[in-house]
Design a protein around this motif. Structure first.
Motif, PDB file in Angstrom:
ATOM      1  N   ALA A 243       6.853   4.480  10.089  1.00 46.82           N
ATOM      2  CA  ALA A 243       5.810   3.806  10.720  1.00 46.82           C
ATOM      3  C   ALA A 243       4.641   4.386  10.635  1.00 46.82           C
ATOM      4  O   ALA A 243       4.364   5.606  10.770  1.00 46.82           O
ATOM      5  CB  ALA A 243       6.327   3.656  12.112  1.00 46.82           C
ATOM      6  N   VAL A 244       3.368   3.801  10.462  1.00 45.89           N
ATOM      7  CA  VAL A 244       2.175   4.257  10.154  1.00 45.89           C
ATOM      8  C   VAL A 244       1.196   3.334  11.143  1.00 45.89           C
ATOM      9  O   VAL A 244       1.375   2.218  10.920  1.00 45.89           O
ATOM     10  CB  VAL A 244       1.633   4.158   8.800  1.00 45.89           C
TER      11      VAL A 244
ATOM     12  N   ALA B 138       8.449   0.787   7.397  1.00 43.67           N
ATOM     13  CA  ALA B 138       9.123   0.945   5.753  1.00 43.67           C
ATOM     14  C   ALA B 138      10.821   0.457   6.494  1.00 43.67           C
ATOM     15  O   ALA B 138      11.159   1.216   7.594  1.00 43.67           O
ATOM     16  CB  ALA B 138       9.134   2.141   5.368  1.00 43.67           C
ATOM     17  N   HIS B 139      11.386   0.015   5.316  1.00 46.23           N
ATOM     18  CA  HIS B 139      13.085  -0.038   5.831  1.00 46.23           C
ATOM     19  C   HIS B 139      13.616   1.177   5.433  1.00 46.23           C
ATOM     20  O   HIS B 139      13.935   1.417   4.159  1.00 46.23           O
ATOM     21  CB  HIS B 139      13.600  -1.192   4.871  1.00 46.23           C
ATOM     22  N   GLY B 140      13.952   2.261   6.382  1.00 46.56           N
ATOM     23  CA  GLY B 140      14.372   3.443   6.116  1.00 46.56           C
ATOM     24  C   GLY B 140      13.040   4.526   6.291  1.00 46.56           C
ATOM     25  O   GLY B 140      13.082   5.102   7.283  1.00 46.56           O
ATOM     26  N   SER B 141      12.470   4.797   5.170  1.00 45.24           N
ATOM     27  CA  SER B 141      11.192   5.586   5.272  1.00 45.24           C
ATOM     28  C   SER B 141      10.419   5.252   4.162  1.00 45.24           C
ATOM     29  O   SER B 141      10.528   4.434   3.221  1.00 45.24           O
ATOM     30  CB  SER B 141      11.677   7.106   5.096  1.00 45.24           C
ATOM     31  N   PHE B 142       9.026   5.765   4.106  1.00 42.81           N
ATOM     32  CA  PHE B 142       8.304   5.427   3.019  1.00 42.81           C
ATOM     33  C   PHE B 142       8.412   6.253   1.874  1.00 42.81           C
ATOM     34  O   PHE B 142       7.950   5.882   0.887  1.00 42.81           O
ATOM     35  CB  PHE B 142       6.729   5.816   3.499  1.00 42.81           C
TER      36      PHE B 142
ATOM     37  N   GLN C  94       6.168  -2.959   4.724  1.00 42.49           N
ATOM     38  CA  GLN C  94       5.348  -4.043   5.101  1.00 42.49           C
ATOM     39  C   GLN C  94       4.327  -3.471   5.861  1.00 42.49           C
ATOM     40  O   GLN C  94       4.217  -2.553   6.665  1.00 42.49           O
ATOM     41  CB  GLN C  94       6.202  -4.934   6.244  1.00 42.49           C
ATOM     42  N   VAL C  95       3.011  -4.160   5.622  1.00 44.87           N
ATOM     43  CA  VAL C  95       1.634  -3.706   5.945  1.00 44.87           C
ATOM     44  C   VAL C  95       0.933  -4.942   6.782  1.00 44.87           C
ATOM     45  O   VAL C  95       0.695  -6.032   6.125  1.00 44.87           O
ATOM     46  CB  VAL C  95       0.644  -3.358   4.921  1.00 44.87           C
ATOM     47  N   SER C  96       0.680  -4.858   8.016  1.00 46.69           N
ATOM     48  CA  SER C  96      -0.055  -6.095   8.778  1.00 46.69           C
ATOM     49  C   SER C  96      -1.539  -5.180   9.053  1.00 46.69           C
ATOM     50  O   SER C  96      -1.591  -4.144   9.546  1.00 46.69           O
ATOM     51  CB  SER C  96       0.586  -6.007   9.951  1.00 46.69           C
ATOM     52  N   LEU C  97      -2.408  -5.919   8.713  1.00 46.98           N
ATOM     53  CA  LEU C  97      -3.788  -5.520   8.996  1.00 46.98           C
ATOM     54  C   LEU C  97      -4.580  -6.745   9.946  1.00 46.98           C
ATOM     55  O   LEU C  97      -4.534  -7.959   9.523  1.00 46.98           O
ATOM     56  CB  LEU C  97      -4.761  -5.492   7.850  1.00 46.98           C
ATOM     57  N   ASP C  98      -5.413  -6.280  10.661  1.00 47.59           N
ATOM     58  CA  ASP C  98      -6.309  -7.073  11.488  1.00 47.59           C
ATOM     59  C   ASP C  98      -7.408  -6.687  10.914  1.00 47.59           C
ATOM     60  O   ASP C  98      -8.361  -5.841  11.030  1.00 47.59           O
ATOM     61  CB  ASP C  98      -6.188  -6.877  13.129  1.00 47.59           C
ATOM     62  N   LEU C  99      -8.348  -7.587  10.091  1.00 48.52           N
ATOM     63  CA  LEU C  99      -9.373  -7.469   9.098  1.00 48.52           C
ATOM     64  C   LEU C  99     -10.284  -8.344   9.532  1.00 48.52           C
ATOM     65  O   LEU C  99     -10.297  -9.645   9.643  1.00 48.52           O
ATOM     66  CB  LEU C  99      -8.930  -7.707   7.952  1.00 48.52           C
ATOM     67  N   SER C 100     -11.509  -7.793   9.780  1.00 52.92           N
ATOM     68  CA  SER C 100     -12.750  -8.432   9.989  1.00 52.92           C
ATOM     69  C   SER C 100     -14.009  -8.368   9.373  1.00 52.92           C
ATOM     70  O   SER C 100     -14.266  -6.993   9.327  1.00 52.92           O
ATOM     71  CB  SER C 100     -13.029  -8.097  11.488  1.00 52.92           C
ATOM     72  N   ASN C 101     -14.542  -9.276   8.835  1.00 54.12           N
ATOM     73  CA  ASN C 101     -15.810  -8.820   7.702  1.00 54.12           C
ATOM     74  C   ASN C 101     -17.050  -9.093   8.836  1.00 54.12           C
ATOM     75  O   ASN C 101     -18.315  -9.254   8.230  1.00 54.12           O
ATOM     76  CB  ASN C 101     -15.786  -9.601   6.786  1.00 54.12           C
TER      77      ASN C 101
ATOM     78  N   THR D 216       4.071  -7.583   2.172  1.00 54.21           N
ATOM     79  CA  THR D 216       5.502  -6.997   1.929  1.00 54.21           C
ATOM     80  C   THR D 216       5.606  -6.827   0.533  1.00 54.21           C
ATOM     81  O   THR D 216       5.085  -7.515  -0.486  1.00 54.21           O
ATOM     82  CB  THR D 216       6.352  -7.954   2.305  1.00 54.21           C
ATOM     83  N   GLY D 217       5.963  -5.566   0.224  1.00 51.85           N
ATOM     84  CA  GLY D 217       6.386  -5.029  -1.278  1.00 51.85           C
ATOM     85  C   GLY D 217       7.070  -3.855  -1.258  1.00 51.85           C
ATOM     86  O   GLY D 217       7.452  -3.212  -0.326  1.00 51.85           O
ATOM     87  N   ALA D 218       7.065  -3.405  -2.540  1.00 51.19           N
ATOM     88  CA  ALA D 218       8.071  -2.041  -2.809  1.00 51.19           C
ATOM     89  C   ALA D 218       6.933  -0.900  -2.482  1.00 51.19           C
ATOM     90  O   ALA D 218       5.949  -1.103  -2.761  1.00 51.19           O
ATOM     91  CB  ALA D 218       8.406  -2.157  -4.209  1.00 51.19           C
ATOM     92  N   VAL D 219       7.871   0.296  -2.017  1.00 47.59           N
ATOM     93  CA  VAL D 219       6.860   1.494  -1.895  1.00 47.59           C
ATOM     94  C   VAL D 219       7.265   2.273  -3.017  1.00 47.59           C
ATOM     95  O   VAL D 219       8.369   2.652  -3.320  1.00 47.59           O
ATOM     96  CB  VAL D 219       7.185   2.023  -0.537  1.00 47.59           C
TER      97      VAL D 219
END
Length: 212
Positions: free
Chosen positions: A161-162, A180-184, A190-197, A207-210
């Motif tokens: 977790a990050v 991460a499923h297990g570890s990075f 999976q990465v979640s962002l709260d992005l504001s411009n 979601t993707g491969a590490v």
């Protein structure tokens, strides 16, 4: 002669008195019955109250909510509350390359679409419990590519977790959570962002491969 008249008068008076008593008897008995009735009713009500035990305010176990944007949960091994500690070294990198992603505009659920990105975490130091990271990479949201110009994060001891934050170009700021499923170290993440411009705020999920 006077004695007979006196006796007759006495008997007549007695008869009148007896008749009056008989006439008054129902009136005397009725109040007594009325006073006895409430006592019986009270006794019955009391018996009913104590005869029916009150219900028990049983409380079920609280519901278990899934992890939200506030932070991913650590993934522990079987029977363990926390995952096994993973050793990483300074300079080591973990890159999440999205294979799927989407975004939604905060306050306008109908304003949504696909998103993509590549996020790289670089180990910069160690903590008592976990490690510090820097964040770099790009995120494409609503047709605009945001390049991460600066970012820092912390990773838990099990490297699963990050949590971090940073800034982008064009001008933007973000909060980030990753799991991460297990570890990075070699897995999917999976990465979640709260992005504001500064004008629009996006909730982004990638979601993707590490790879490292």
């Amino acid at each position: 002669m006077m004695t007979k008249n006196f006796k007759a008068a006495t008997l007549a008076a007695a008869a009148v008195a007896l008749t009056a008593l008989l006439l008054a008897y129902p009136a005397i008995v009725a109040p007594a019955s009325a006073q006895t009735s409430p006592s019986t009713s009270t006794s019955s009500a009391t018996s009913t109250t104590y005869g029916n035990p009150g219900g028990q305010d049983g409380q079920g176990p609280p519901g278990n909510g899934g992890p939200g944007f506030g932070g991913p949960q650590q993934r522990g091994g079987p029977g363990q509350g926390q995952g096994q500690e993973v050793n990483v070294t300074d300079g080591e990198t973990f890159t999440v390359t999205s294979t799927s992603g989407h975004y939604v505009v905060v306050g306008s659920a109908s304003d949504n679409g696909t998103a993509s990105g590549t996020i790289t975490f670089t180990v910069t130091g160690s903590l008592t419990a976990g490690d510090t990271l820097s964040i770099s990479g790009t995120v494409v949201v609503a047709g605009t590519t945001y390049t991460i110009s600066s970012g820092s994060a912390e990773m838990n001891p099990s490297a699963s977790a990050v949590s971090g934050q940073g800034a982008t170009t064009p001008t933007g700021e973000f909060l980030l959570q990753a799991s991460a499923h297990g570890s990075f170290v070699g897995s999917n993440g999976q990465v979640s962002l709260d992005l504001s411009n500064g004008t629009t705020e996006y909730l982004v999920s990638l979601t993707g491969a590490v790879t490292s």
